[in-house]
Design an enzyme around this catalytic site. Structure first.
Site, PDB file in Angstrom:
ATOM      1  N   HIS A 190      -0.398   5.138  -9.762  1.00 23.89           N
ATOM      2  CA  HIS A 190      -0.307   6.177  -8.393  1.00 23.89           C
ATOM      3  C   HIS A 190      -0.806   6.961  -9.735  1.00 23.89           C
ATOM      4  O   HIS A 190      -1.185   7.994  -9.585  1.00 23.89           O
ATOM      5  CB  HIS A 190       1.338   7.613  -8.353  1.00 23.89           C
ATOM      6  CG  HIS A 190       1.750   6.611  -7.295  1.00 23.89           C
ATOM      7  ND1 HIS A 190       3.297   6.546  -7.507  1.00 23.89           N
ATOM      8  CD2 HIS A 190       1.444   6.260  -6.255  1.00 23.89           C
ATOM      9  CE1 HIS A 190       3.267   6.553  -6.006  1.00 23.89           C
ATOM     10  NE2 HIS A 190       2.326   6.386  -5.192  1.00 23.89           N
ATOM     11  N   CYS A 498      -7.004  -8.834   4.509  1.00 19.15           N
ATOM     12  CA  CYS A 498      -6.068  -7.390   3.147  1.00 19.15           C
ATOM     13  C   CYS A 498      -5.608  -8.207   2.432  1.00 19.15           C
ATOM     14  O   CYS A 498      -4.519  -7.057   1.944  1.00 19.15           O
ATOM     15  CB  CYS A 498      -4.892  -7.606   4.697  1.00 19.15           C
ATOM     16  SG  CYS A 498      -3.725  -8.650   4.952  1.00 19.15           S
TER      17      CYS A 498
END
EC number: 2.7.3.9
Length: 572
Positions: A190, A498
């Site tokens: 984050h 992915c």
């Protein structure tokens, strides 16, 4: 000039004085002998939690005002973590045993962070930083200190730290903070996401940077190349500023590639989609104008719960993501738990090698009630968008047919009128070799390179002793990818990817040339991927890829692509 290498997580260049951030120490052990009544301990812990929530709400407001709503939602997730039933229950158990709140918080949050950090998936690993951020904030209040935020910086600096918490990053003032360098971290942490949102250049994972830089020393950051510059002389400084001007021009060019549609110079279209782990990730991906979702990891729904999540809880999460996709395909992977991903409410059997054991589809086929609950939630959500259901860890046709049988059974129970696509992860070499057969029974393949590389080279990428074998550009791996794509073509199905390799710049022209149709990656990588693809000629990439398949090792492939990029004036 001395150059130190790390992981570039936010592009851009900067040059300024170092601002050294020291990690707070709380002397937790001294509280081992502190005695409080249970009522006192409860009051102290409740007070710390209330102050932490108030802090996070204020930080969220600052973040929304200074960055954007999506970045602010990170702190909604932090508040949810503080209210997580599993964490609160563990803390209550500690207090019931007369453990001091400081020891209880340190124990519970450290253990939770360790659990996440030991997971194979980087996305989950980097959630450990969020847990430790909360630990640090709570311990500060419990020990009478003030959380170490960086809002008071009023001169041009580059932050140098062991790590930056998401809350510290959110309160950085980009007017003064020109970049940051840390010893640990990764692209999907984050703090890295915040840096990109603020457009502050950042490099993480630089070993020992805090011991090699003095407070006030001039340092440079190159976020795209992942380099820190130390001990710069006047000539170095002039050159750094020159490169900074070129970098700013490059960043402006990147912003031209915001359209969903991604097409090569000769008209070959591919999909660039996002990998997400929850509803809030989708909100961030939409900011990057994602063309759907190539991987929605559903594990967090289970890991953030105190019990197996019910059908309605799952349905609401899947529905929310499908609605935000506005008709683009959303591929949702069924539960991929086990190995390093554990659940607090379920005890996995002891295994000598859990990564090759009872996990993912193997577990859900065994626990059919759990599997059917998820399948019902997925099929109900299909009414709200274009749904793709994807089974992980498929090794044999028998497994796939068994899973399809359960899916068809649930579908019939719901009326049999749902529209959806079905695919499987290709992450086991046996599945690659059976691609021709497996493609008869699905609508698409998605290559999970993170596990495929590990299983192909028999090397745990988290094991530093063998991490050198983690080679995405190795011709052997490229051949496995090519076999998968060709196996899909036998029955006219498309293949996507992915794994992290899908967003790796040097891999993109090779994957394109091998015939990959969908590139799914972290949202922050999409602009660069679109730019690279838009500058490529599909026919030339086919020739390049076939040449790469004939080479001897990963180094030769890397040199081949670098030469190709240089010839086409593509800078990465």
């Amino acid at each position: 000039m001395k150059k130190l290498s790390g992981i570039g997580v936010s592009d851009g260049m900067a040059l300024a004085k170092a601002f050294l951030v020291k990690t707070p120490e709380f002397a937790v052990n001294k509280y081992l002998k502190h005695q409080l009544t249970k009522a006192q301990a409860k009051r102290l812990l409740d007070s710390a939690f209330k102050k932490a929530v108030k802090d996070l709400e204020e930080i969220k407001e600052i973040t929304v005002n200074n960055i954007n709503t999506e970045a602010g939602m990170i702190f909604d997730a932090h508040i949810q973590m503080l209210n997580d039933p599993t964490i609160t229950e563990q803390l209550e158990q500690q207090l019931a045993q007369n453990v001091h709140p400081v020891i209880a918080v340190d124990t519970v949050f450290s253990q939770t962070a360790t659990m996440f950090s030991q997971m194979q998936d980087k996305y989950f690993q980097e959630r450990a930083a969020d847990i430790l951020d909360l630990r640090q904030r709570l311990l500060a209040y419990l020990t009478g200190q003030k959380p170490h935020d960086l809002v008071k910086i009023k001169s041009d600096v580059i932050i140098v730290a062991h790590d930056l918490t998401p809350s510290q990053t959110a309160t950085l003032n980009k007017k003064y903070v020109k970049g940051f360098l840390t010893e640990i971290g990764g692209r999907t942490s984050h703090a890295a996401i915040m840096a990109r949102s603020l457009e502050i250049p950042a490099v993480v994972g630089i070993k020992g940077i805090t011991t090699k830089v003095k407070d006030g020393q001039i340092v440079g950051v190159d976020g795209r190349k992942g380099i820190a510059g130390l001990d710069l002389n006047s000539k170095d400084t002039t050159e750094w500023k020159k490169q900074k001007a070129l970098e700013e021009k490059y960043q402006q060019e990147l912003k031209q590639y915001t359209n969903k549609e991604t097409v090569t110079l000769d008209g070959h279209a591919v999909v660039v989609a996002a990998n997400i782990g929850n509803v809030k990730d989708m909100e961030l991906a939409c900011q990057y104008n994602t063309n759907g979702v190539g991987l929605f990891r559903t594990e967090f729904l289970y890991m953030n719960s105190q019990e197996w999540p019910d059908e309605e809880t799952q349905y609401q999460a899947y529905k929310a993501v499908l609605e935000q996709a506005h008709g683009d395909l959303v591929i949702i992977r069924t539960l991929d738990i086990g190995g390093d991903k554990k659940l607090n409410y379920y005890e996995f059997p002891h295994e000598d090698n859990p990564f090759l054991g009872y996990r993912a589809l193997r577990l859900t086929l065994d626990k059919q009630d759990i599997f059917k609950t998820q399948l019902r939630a997925l099929l109900r959500a299909a009414d709200h968008g274009q749904l793709g259901i994807m089974f992980p860890m498929v090794a044999t046709l028998d497994e796939l047919l068994q899973a399809k049988q359960l899916l068809n059974q649930v579908h019939q129970e719901l009326g049999g009128n749902k529209q959806f696509k079905l695919g499987i992860m290709i992450e086991i070499p046996a599945a690659v070799l059976a691609a021709n057969t497996l493609s008869h029974h699905v609508d698409f393949f998605s290559i999970g390179t993170n596990d495929l590389i590990q299983y192909s080279f028999a090397a745990d990428r988290m094991n530093k002793n063998v991490s050198y074998l983690y080679q995405p550009l190795n011709p052997a791996l490229l051949k496995l990818i090519y076999l998968t794509i060709e196996g899909g073509k036998v029955n006219d199905i498309w293949t996507g990817m992915c794994g992290e390799m899908a967003g790796e710049p040097l891999a993109i022209p090779l994957l394109l040339g091998l015939g990959l149709k969908e590139f799914s990656m972290s949202a922050s990588s999409m602009f660069k991927a679109r730019m690279i693809i838009a500058k490529l000629n599909y026919t030339e990439c086919q020739t390049l890829a076939q040449k790469a398949l004939t080479l001897a090792n990963a180094k030769e492939v890397e040199k081949l692509v670098e030469k190709f990029f240089k010839k086409k004036d593509i800078f990465i």
